[in-house]
Structures are given as structure tokens and as C-alpha cells.
Write a protein that holds these residues in place. Structure first.
Motif, PDB file in Angstrom:
ATOM      1  N   GLN A  30       0.829  -1.213   0.000  1.00  0.00           N
ATOM      2  CA  GLN A  30       0.000   0.000   0.000  1.00  0.00           C
ATOM      3  C   GLN A  30       0.860   1.258   0.000  1.00  0.00           C
ATOM      4  O   GLN A  30       0.502   2.261  -0.643  1.00  0.00           O
ATOM      5  CB  GLN A  30      -0.918  -0.003   1.225  1.00  0.00           C
ATOM      6  N   SER A  31       1.975   1.216   0.717  1.00  0.00           N
ATOM      7  CA  SER A  31       2.876   2.366   0.752  1.00  0.00           C
ATOM      8  C   SER A  31       3.363   2.712  -0.646  1.00  0.00           C
ATOM      9  O   SER A  31       3.369   3.881  -1.057  1.00  0.00           O
ATOM     10  CB  SER A  31       4.072   2.082   1.668  1.00  0.00           C
ATOM     11  N   LEU A  32       3.774   1.693  -1.394  1.00  0.00           N
ATOM     12  CA  LEU A  32       4.248   1.929  -2.762  1.00  0.00           C
ATOM     13  C   LEU A  32       3.101   2.397  -3.657  1.00  0.00           C
ATOM     14  O   LEU A  32       3.293   3.256  -4.530  1.00  0.00           O
ATOM     15  CB  LEU A  32       4.878   0.655  -3.314  1.00  0.00           C
ATOM     16  N   PRO A  54      -8.919  -5.479  -3.196  1.00  0.00           N
ATOM     17  CA  PRO A  54      -8.828  -4.078  -3.622  1.00  0.00           C
ATOM     18  C   PRO A  54      -7.498  -3.760  -4.294  1.00  0.00           C
ATOM     19  O   PRO A  54      -7.463  -2.995  -5.266  1.00  0.00           O
ATOM     20  CB  PRO A  54      -8.997  -3.298  -2.314  1.00  0.00           C
ATOM     21  N   LEU A  55      -6.411  -4.317  -3.774  1.00  0.00           N
ATOM     22  CA  LEU A  55      -5.101  -4.056  -4.377  1.00  0.00           C
ATOM     23  C   LEU A  55      -5.003  -4.662  -5.775  1.00  0.00           C
ATOM     24  O   LEU A  55      -4.405  -4.068  -6.679  1.00  0.00           O
ATOM     25  CB  LEU A  55      -3.991  -4.603  -3.475  1.00  0.00           C
ATOM     26  N   GLY A  61     -14.316   9.701  -0.125  1.00  0.00           N
ATOM     27  CA  GLY A  61     -14.262  10.680  -1.207  1.00  0.00           C
ATOM     28  C   GLY A  61     -13.716  10.086  -2.495  1.00  0.00           C
ATOM     29  O   GLY A  61     -14.239  10.340  -3.591  1.00  0.00           O
ATOM     30  N   LEU A  62     -12.666   9.292  -2.362  1.00  0.00           N
ATOM     31  CA  LEU A  62     -12.082   8.651  -3.545  1.00  0.00           C
ATOM     32  C   LEU A  62     -13.076   7.671  -4.171  1.00  0.00           C
ATOM     33  O   LEU A  62     -13.196   7.590  -5.404  1.00  0.00           O
ATOM     34  CB  LEU A  62     -10.792   7.926  -3.165  1.00  0.00           C
ATOM     35  N   ARG A  63     -13.794   6.960  -3.340  1.00  0.00           N
ATOM     36  CA  ARG A  63     -14.798   6.019  -3.865  1.00  0.00           C
ATOM     37  C   ARG A  63     -15.913   6.777  -4.588  1.00  0.00           C
ATOM     38  O   ARG A  63     -16.381   6.359  -5.655  1.00  0.00           O
ATOM     39  CB  ARG A  63     -15.379   5.182  -2.724  1.00  0.00           C
ATOM     40  N   GLU A  64     -16.321   7.891  -4.000  1.00  0.00           N
ATOM     41  CA  GLU A  64     -17.401   8.692  -4.587  1.00  0.00           C
ATOM     42  C   GLU A  64     -17.034   9.212  -5.974  1.00  0.00           C
ATOM     43  O   GLU A  64     -17.879   9.296  -6.868  1.00  0.00           O
ATOM     44  CB  GLU A  64     -17.719   9.870  -3.649  1.00  0.00           C
ATOM     45  N   HIS A 119      -9.353   1.945  -4.071  1.00  0.00           N
ATOM     46  CA  HIS A 119      -9.060   0.536  -3.786  1.00  0.00           C
ATOM     47  C   HIS A 119      -7.934   0.417  -2.752  1.00  0.00           C
ATOM     48  O   HIS A 119      -7.991  -0.435  -1.860  1.00  0.00           O
ATOM     49  CB  HIS A 119      -8.651  -0.186  -5.067  1.00  0.00           C
ATOM     50  N   VAL A 120      -6.930   1.274  -2.870  1.00  0.00           N
ATOM     51  CA  VAL A 120      -5.804   1.213  -1.934  1.00  0.00           C
ATOM     52  C   VAL A 120      -6.279   1.577  -0.534  1.00  0.00           C
ATOM     53  O   VAL A 120      -5.941   0.906   0.446  1.00  0.00           O
ATOM     54  CB  VAL A 120      -4.674   2.155  -2.385  1.00  0.00           C
ATOM     55  N   LEU A 121      -7.085   2.615  -0.424  1.00  0.00           N
ATOM     56  CA  LEU A 121      -7.590   3.017   0.889  1.00  0.00           C
ATOM     57  C   LEU A 121      -8.517   1.964   1.472  1.00  0.00           C
ATOM     58  O   LEU A 121      -8.548   1.763   2.687  1.00  0.00           O
ATOM     59  CB  LEU A 121      -8.316   4.366   0.783  1.00  0.00           C
TER      60      LEU A 121
END
Length: 217
Positions: A15-17, A47-48, A155-158, A165-167
Motif C-alpha cells: 500500500q505504501s508503494l 482491492p489491491l 471521497g475517492l470512492r465517490e 481501492h488502496v484506501l
């Protein structure tokens, strides 16, 4: 498959990358990242996998432009966790110091001497610390800033951003949201980050105060 500490550490590293600025080195790492994802339980991996499918199908220039437009130019998606708790107020300087002290206690020193260095509360930096430094403290830092993390995720999903997906995967490494956390997210969504308290002297030296976003990398 039960989520173990080993699974969380591997997920945080990936996830960091994924939350870092996408460059050619990131694309070169895709096979290795996908292999790591295949070892993870479904809530962390699915999700990743969706995110890396998008990366594989998107030209790097488009991906990089989307990253900048999303995270550098829109404060509602700021990857700097203390922004949501303290806004751009002077109190944020002390919050940043707490992150740096946590890293130092684990024997890690951030290289903040270069122009492209990230602040210690950047989500990619926090995830890297949780993966390779102190997983207990790293997870605690994310939980303390859970309202901001959830606001970014929602917010990203919206907006249909691939980084949603990462979040989602990050959220799956943390405990389920309780009532108080849900209330904190709703309050933050309604009120936004705090505004500056005029007349107060800085609580931390200027070098620890956040700099404007969107600068050179």
C-alpha cells in the motif's frame, strides 16, 4: 484466511508503494507487488488487485497526472494525515513532530533534506513505517487519524478514483469502525479541518511546519 501481523506488514508495504507518486520504478515493481498481493487474505488483496489491474491498463503519464490531480491539487484527498485533524494551523507542527519522534524511537530517521522529501504524516510514509519500523505504533498512528483516512476513502470512492481501492485495503488492516469513529467521520465531513487560530505563536520550530503542497518532487 485469518489476517495476521505478517499479512498486515506485507499489505502496508504494498500500500505504501501504491500511495507513492507513480514512476517507472513503480511500474517495474508491478510483478513483485502482484506476487505479494497473492499471499494476502481476500479483504486486503482484492482491492489491491483491482488497483494494479488499473495501473497495468493505464499509460504511466496518465497515471502520474491523475495522481497529481487527485492528491496534490485537492485538499479533500490530502495524503497528509494531520491535515484533517489540524488543517493548516500552527498546531499541526506539533502533530508532525509526534510522527518524527515515533520514527526516531524505532531507529528510523526521515531524509527531509531534499526538495522531494515527504512530510512524516504522508500516508505512504506512515504505511512504510508500519511495515518496516514499528507495526504497533504505525497502526496506532493510523487509528488516531482514522477519521481522515475514512474521509479520503469515501471521497475517492465517490469520485471513482482507482486509489479508493488502496484506501479500502488500508482500512481492512485496521479495526472495524466503532460508533465514535463513525461520528468523527461525519463531523469531519460536515465541518472540515480546523482553521487557523489567529494570534497564536507557532508550537514548533518553522522547519517542522507543513509546507505548501504540490511542490517539486
Amino acid at each position: 484466511m485469518t489476517v495476521t501481523g505478517t499479512h498486515r506488514a506485507a499489505a502496508w508495504q504494498v500500500q505504501s508503494l501504491a500511495m507513492s507518486y507513480p514512476d517507472e520504478q513503480f511500474v517495474d515493481r508491478l510483478p513483485l507487488l502482484r506476487a505479494a498481493v497473492r499471499t494476502l487474505p481476500e479483504p486486503l488483496a482484492a482491492p489491491l488487485t483491482a488497483f494494479f489491474d488499473h495501473v497495468a491498463a493505464t499509460p504511466l503519464t496518465d497515471l502520474a497526472a491523475d495522481y497529481v490531480a487527485t492528491f496534490d491539487h485537492r485538499k479533500r484527498f490530502s495524503p497528509y494525515l494531520t491535515y484533517f485533524a489540524y488543517g493548516d494551523t500552527r498546531k499541526r507542527g506539533m502533530a508532525l513532530l509526534r510522527f518524527k519522534h515515533a520514527y526516531r524511537a524505532a531507529g528510523l530517521e526521515l531524509d527531509d533534506s531534499s526538495d522531494g522529501a515527504e512530510l512524516p504524516d504522508h500516508l505512504a510514509v506512515v504505511l512504510e513505517f508500519a511495515a518496516t519500523g514499528d507495526p504497533v505504533v504505525g497502526q496506532r498512528l493510523m487509528i488516531e487519524h482514522r477519521a481522515g483516512l475514512e474521509l479520503i476513502r469515501l471521497g475517492l470512492r465517490e469520485t471513482g478514483s482507482p486509489w479508493a481501492h488502496v484506501l479500502q485495503s488500508v482500512s481492512a488492516t485496521l479495526p472495524p469502525l466503532g460508533r465514535h469513529e463513525h461520528e468523527a467521520v461525519a463531523r469531519l465531513a460536515a465541518e472540515g479541518p480546523p482553521e487557523e487560530e489567529v494570534g497564536l505563536a507557532p508550537f514548533a520550530p518553522p522547519e517542522y511546519m507543513p509546507q505548501p503542497q504540490g511542490g517539486p518532487r
